[in-house]
Every structure is written in C-alpha cells, then in structure tokens.
Design an enzyme around this catalytic site. Structure first.
Site, mmCIF file in Angstrom:
data_model
loop_
_atom_site.group_PDB
_atom_site.id
_atom_site.type_symbol
_atom_site.label_atom_id
_atom_site.label_comp_id
_atom_site.label_asym_id
_atom_site.label_seq_id
_atom_site.Cartn_x
_atom_site.Cartn_y
_atom_site.Cartn_z
ATOM 1 N N ARG A 62 96.490 149.510 -3.757
ATOM 2 C CA ARG A 62 96.244 148.212 -4.372
ATOM 3 C C ARG A 62 96.614 147.060 -3.429
ATOM 4 N NH1 ARG A 62 93.384 144.761 -7.394
ATOM 5 N NH2 ARG A 62 94.662 143.323 -8.616
ATOM 6 N N SER B 264 86.366 137.839 -11.378
ATOM 7 C CA SER B 264 87.001 138.923 -10.634
ATOM 8 C C SER B 264 86.455 139.051 -9.217
ATOM 9 C CB SER B 264 86.773 140.239 -11.387
ATOM 10 O OG SER B 264 87.228 141.349 -10.644
ATOM 11 N N ASN B 265 87.303 139.646 -8.363
ATOM 12 C CA ASN B 265 86.880 140.036 -7.017
ATOM 13 C C ASN B 265 85.915 141.217 -7.034
ATOM 14 O OD1 ASN B 265 88.364 138.127 -5.567
ATOM 15 N ND2 ASN B 265 90.133 139.465 -5.303
ATOM 16 N N ASP C 74 91.094 137.534 -15.396
ATOM 17 C CA ASP C 74 91.023 138.423 -14.245
ATOM 18 C C ASP C 74 90.823 139.838 -14.788
ATOM 19 O OD1 ASP C 74 91.594 139.446 -11.511
ATOM 20 O OD2 ASP C 74 93.391 140.215 -12.509
ATOM 21 N N ALA C 75 90.232 140.691 -13.975
ATOM 22 C CA ALA C 75 89.949 142.055 -14.444
ATOM 23 C C ALA C 75 91.049 143.045 -14.088
ATOM 24 C CB ALA C 75 88.607 142.533 -13.876
ATOM 25 N N TYR C 76 91.282 143.256 -12.791
ATOM 26 C CA TYR C 76 92.130 144.348 -12.331
ATOM 27 C C TYR C 76 93.611 143.988 -12.402
ATOM 28 C CZ TYR C 76 87.630 146.043 -10.767
ATOM 29 O OH TYR C 76 86.322 146.457 -10.740
#
Length: 216
Positions: free
Chosen positions: A40, A116-117, A9-11
């Site tokens: 967030r 990721s989203n 995942d990125a964030y």
C-alpha cells in the site's frame, strides 16, 4: 450540517485495502501484514512521484509494480500468489457500515460520489461487488485528469461537474494527506481515522475526525 454532495475516497475509506492479503493469510505467513502495509505504501508513493514528475501511469499498473516491489522486499512471500492478490483487488471488501451510511445520506437528498486514484474499471468492479452500484451516483477517477491526488485538478472534477462551490461538498477520506489536499482545495473534510493514527498537516486540518463512517 447537510451538504449537497458527499464524496468519498475509495481505498481505505470505503474499501479495505488489506483484504487482498488477508484472504491469503495462511500462505503469506508471519510477514503478511508487513507485506500488505508495504504494498500500500509503495502504491501511493509511486502515484505521488509520477505526479511530481508531471507524468502519469494508471493506478492498476502502479498497483502491480508496487506488489512486485513488496515481493522483492519479502523473499519469503510466495510469488505464485501474485495473480490471486491482484485479482482480489478487483473485489475488495467494503467496511461493514458503508452501505447503510451511504444509503442514509442518499435518502436525505445528497449526491453520493467516489473520488479516487483508482481506474474506472477498478472502481466499478469494487462498487458492484459491494452492492453499492444503486447508491453511488458518480465515480470520479483521476484517469480523467491524468494526475493523482493531491493535485487540485483532481478535486476540481467534483465542483466542475456538479457546479458547486467547494464548501458545498463534504469529502471523506481515511488518508490524512488526502484530507490535507481536499481541505486546501476548499472542501469540508472529514478524516475517517480508522487506525487511530496521530494527526499531521496541522495547517490543513479536517472539519471533523471520526473513527468510522457510522457517525457521519
């Protein structure tokens, strides 16, 4: 145990989502952290609601909409910072251990990817800023399937592209709900519990819990 692919995942996992507000901490004042937390939370909430409704709005638009909501909830925050906060999201800091860990896994012969989203443009910008563009092999964005995590179609992008069974993929995320979705899909999952948060979704538990990526 080594895996054919390590997907991140990125964030919140590779990139610090609170770095944008922190860069402008003096101007944000005492409510800065609460503002960032709400930004967030709403960013994610908006993604889940759209997926449940069967609609899609790209993550960059949701990031701006959730920022507007945070400003509405915290009227003391300086709205002239909106452009600067959004710009900062394209250049988020990665956590310090990230480059070394990803390079080590790649040197062992594994594929390294992001799932990721975020939009492709957001992710490519963050990856380049962090100097990870020569380490990460692939970036999988939900833009391809027009649904957000935890829709199974999101995780299926990895197995379909790589022609792997789910259990050949190690998936790392700091988001417990993401870990639940990936576990249900069949990935081997590692929850990066950076905030020492209590566990949840007990019926979809991770294979491993770590405080950072360092011990991966």
């Amino acid at each position: 145990m080594s895996h054919a692919a390590y997907v991140f995942d990125a964030y919140g996992t590779l990139f610090d989502v609170h770095a944008a507000v922190r860069r402008h901490a003096p101007a944000m004042g005492a409510d800065g952290q609460a503002f960032s937390d709400l930004w967030r939370a709403k960013q994610l909430e908006y993604s889940w609601i759209r997926t449940l409704m069967g609609t899609y709005t790209d993550f960059w638009t949701l990031t701006e909409q959730s920022l507007d909501y945070a400003f509405a909830r915290f009227p003391s925050a300086d709205r002239t910072l909106k452009t600067a906060l959004l710009d900062a999201y394209w250049h988020l800091d990665c956590y310090p251990e990230v480059p070394g860990v990803l390079k080590h896994l790649k040197d062992r012969g594994a594929r390294i990817a992001i799932l990721s989203n975020g939009t492709p443009q957001m992710l490519q910008s963050a990856v380049k800023k962090a100097g990870l563009d020569l380490i990460i092999d692939d970036i999988f964005s939900v833009e391809t399937v027009k649904s957000f995590k935890t829709a199974p179609a999101v995780y299926d992008m990895v197995t379909t592209t790589y022609r792997l069974y789910p259990d050949a993929v190690s998936f790392q995320s700091s988001n417990r709900w993401d870990i639940a979705g990936a576990t249900k899909f069949g990935f081997r999952t590692v929850w990066i519990n950076r905030g020492n948060m209590p566990d949840e979704y007990a019926d979809y538990g991770p294979s491993l819990i770590l405080p950072s990526l360092e011990s991966l």
